[in-house]
Design a protein around this motif. Sequence first.
Motif, PDB file in Angstrom:
ATOM      1  N   SER A 160       0.710  -1.214   0.213  1.00 49.62           N
ATOM      2  CA  SER A 160      -0.117   0.166   0.265  1.00 49.62           C
ATOM      3  C   SER A 160       0.891   0.957  -0.108  1.00 49.62           C
ATOM      4  CB  SER A 160      -1.220   0.153   0.972  1.00 49.62           C
ATOM      5  OG  SER A 160       0.037   0.114   2.118  1.00 49.62           O
TER       6      SER A 160
ATOM      7  N   ARG B  40       1.249   3.719   2.056  1.00 46.27           N
ATOM      8  CA  ARG B  40       1.612   3.950   3.547  1.00 46.27           C
ATOM      9  C   ARG B  40       2.509   3.405   3.448  1.00 46.27           C
ATOM     10  NH1 ARG B  40      -1.743   3.958   9.144  1.00 46.27           N
ATOM     11  NH2 ARG B  40       0.407   3.543  10.360  1.00 46.27           N
TER      12      ARG B  40
ATOM     13  N   THR C 173      -1.636  11.087   6.261  1.00 42.02           N
ATOM     14  CA  THR C 173      -1.546  11.235   5.365  1.00 42.02           C
ATOM     15  C   THR C 173      -1.973  12.883   4.983  1.00 42.02           C
ATOM     16  OG1 THR C 173      -1.888   8.828   5.295  1.00 42.02           O
ATOM     17  CG2 THR C 173      -2.962   9.891   3.144  1.00 42.02           C
TER      18      THR C 173
ATOM     19  N   ARG D 271       0.248   6.531  -4.412  1.00 40.05           N
ATOM     20  CA  ARG D 271      -1.312   5.665  -5.152  1.00 40.05           C
ATOM     21  C   ARG D 271      -1.745   4.703  -3.680  1.00 40.05           C
ATOM     22  NH1 ARG D 271      -0.609   5.043 -10.300  1.00 40.05           N
ATOM     23  NH2 ARG D 271      -0.909   7.492 -11.571  1.00 40.05           N
ATOM     24  N   GLU D 272      -2.833   4.670  -3.074  1.00 39.71           N
ATOM     25  CA  GLU D 272      -3.262   3.594  -2.122  1.00 39.71           C
ATOM     26  C   GLU D 272      -2.617   2.732  -2.523  1.00 39.71           C
ATOM     27  OE1 GLU D 272      -3.908   2.174   0.315  1.00 39.71           O
ATOM     28  OE2 GLU D 272      -4.550   4.162   0.029  1.00 39.71           O
TER      29      GLU D 272
END
Length: 438
Positions: A323, A325, A354, A393-394
């Motif tokens: 992911s 993060r 974030t 991106r995610e």
Amino acid sequence: MASEPGGAPNLTAPEIEEARALLRRSDEESRRSGLMMVDRWGDRPPDPAAASALLRAATLAYPWVRSQRVDPALRLIRLLCRSPRSVEVREVEAAYLVSAERVRRVLLHLLALRRDAEGVVSLSFLIGPDGPADLLPLPTGGLLTPALSVPGSADMVPSLVHVASRPGWAWHAAELLQQLVEEGRLDEGQHRAVARGLAPVVASLVEACDRATLGTATSAGAPSDGERPGRDVTRADRFRLRSLVSLFRALPGDVSAPVLRRVLASADARVSALGATALLSAGQPIAPERLDLVARDPEARAELLDGLDEIDRLADLAPRWRSGRSRAEAELVRWLAADTELGARPDELEHVVTMAAGEHPDDGAVHMFRFRLRAPHWSSARGWMIGAAGPYREDGSVAEGFDAFASSVYSAEDEDELDGHLDTILDSLGVWPDADEL
């Protein structure tokens, strides 16, 4: 004065002797005159007598001239690199035995530049098990690479396998062997000989990393005498391993798999990540649980993400590890652990916020973290500090149109608001002109 047809006049032995005499004088003015004479020779090729004189002159020690960075002996020997076959191999070998280390390095390169069978035979001896091992200099990039253009260069394989165990030589020996493998110049027997010969080298490096990792996990963290607090003692071994693993990736899977599985089994997750991507690249199966175990370590996760992305196997890793993060955390920890930064990974790290990089979700987001290290590390007095990485991106991919970064200016968390911290980090990078819009 003799000269090559249509070229500059040949360099002669009397000119070499005159320059050598000046370079050996006690007064600095004479030595400067000798250096100027050498510089004026330019691209003039040496005649046979001058080539031998250059070789002899390079074996001597010369007083240094202030403000000059290059040893006079190096200036002289480098002139021979323009015409590497102008001296006999036996003369080069004789000079190698009595020269300084930096000159010996150039002599090895000179033999490689010959690009002939004689040079290959000589190199195989000098770096091989029967050569003068105590005289072997550390390699530089491309040192022996020219010799690989010789049809019989595969004869160097036993010597390259041998020299890979010498301190400082693993990366260059692996680089040369990998080129021979990738060009299809080694047969099945030679593939197996390479794997068999280098397996103990790989095992010893993995064991050194394991010992350091297990020692760190069980110790109280006090550095040994003369050791910098927090210093990663495995960095050099992992660099050597990376070169060797790259070579094993080029070998057939059935030959390389046993050695790569030893790398995968390392207690150091960063080393294990190297083995994992190499095995997957070779088409070998790895249990998802093992990849999960490796990915828990942020530095190893960064290594794993890079390797899996390169071979288009990111889907093998659980989504939570790739992911945005998770990737930002991995990249920031890897950046902080570099010798040019903290030189050690943070003892504690927490995600704090974030921040969207744009109005559209595809623009990705920057992830901010706070981190700290314990005493006696120099940064411990600052307490919690702020770092950032992204934009991702995610799904962990880099947002299109952006350059991903990971950075910190090591400011204490309570010195500014999070927006201010990010502005300062981006300003230090100079890569985000619209930081105020975040």
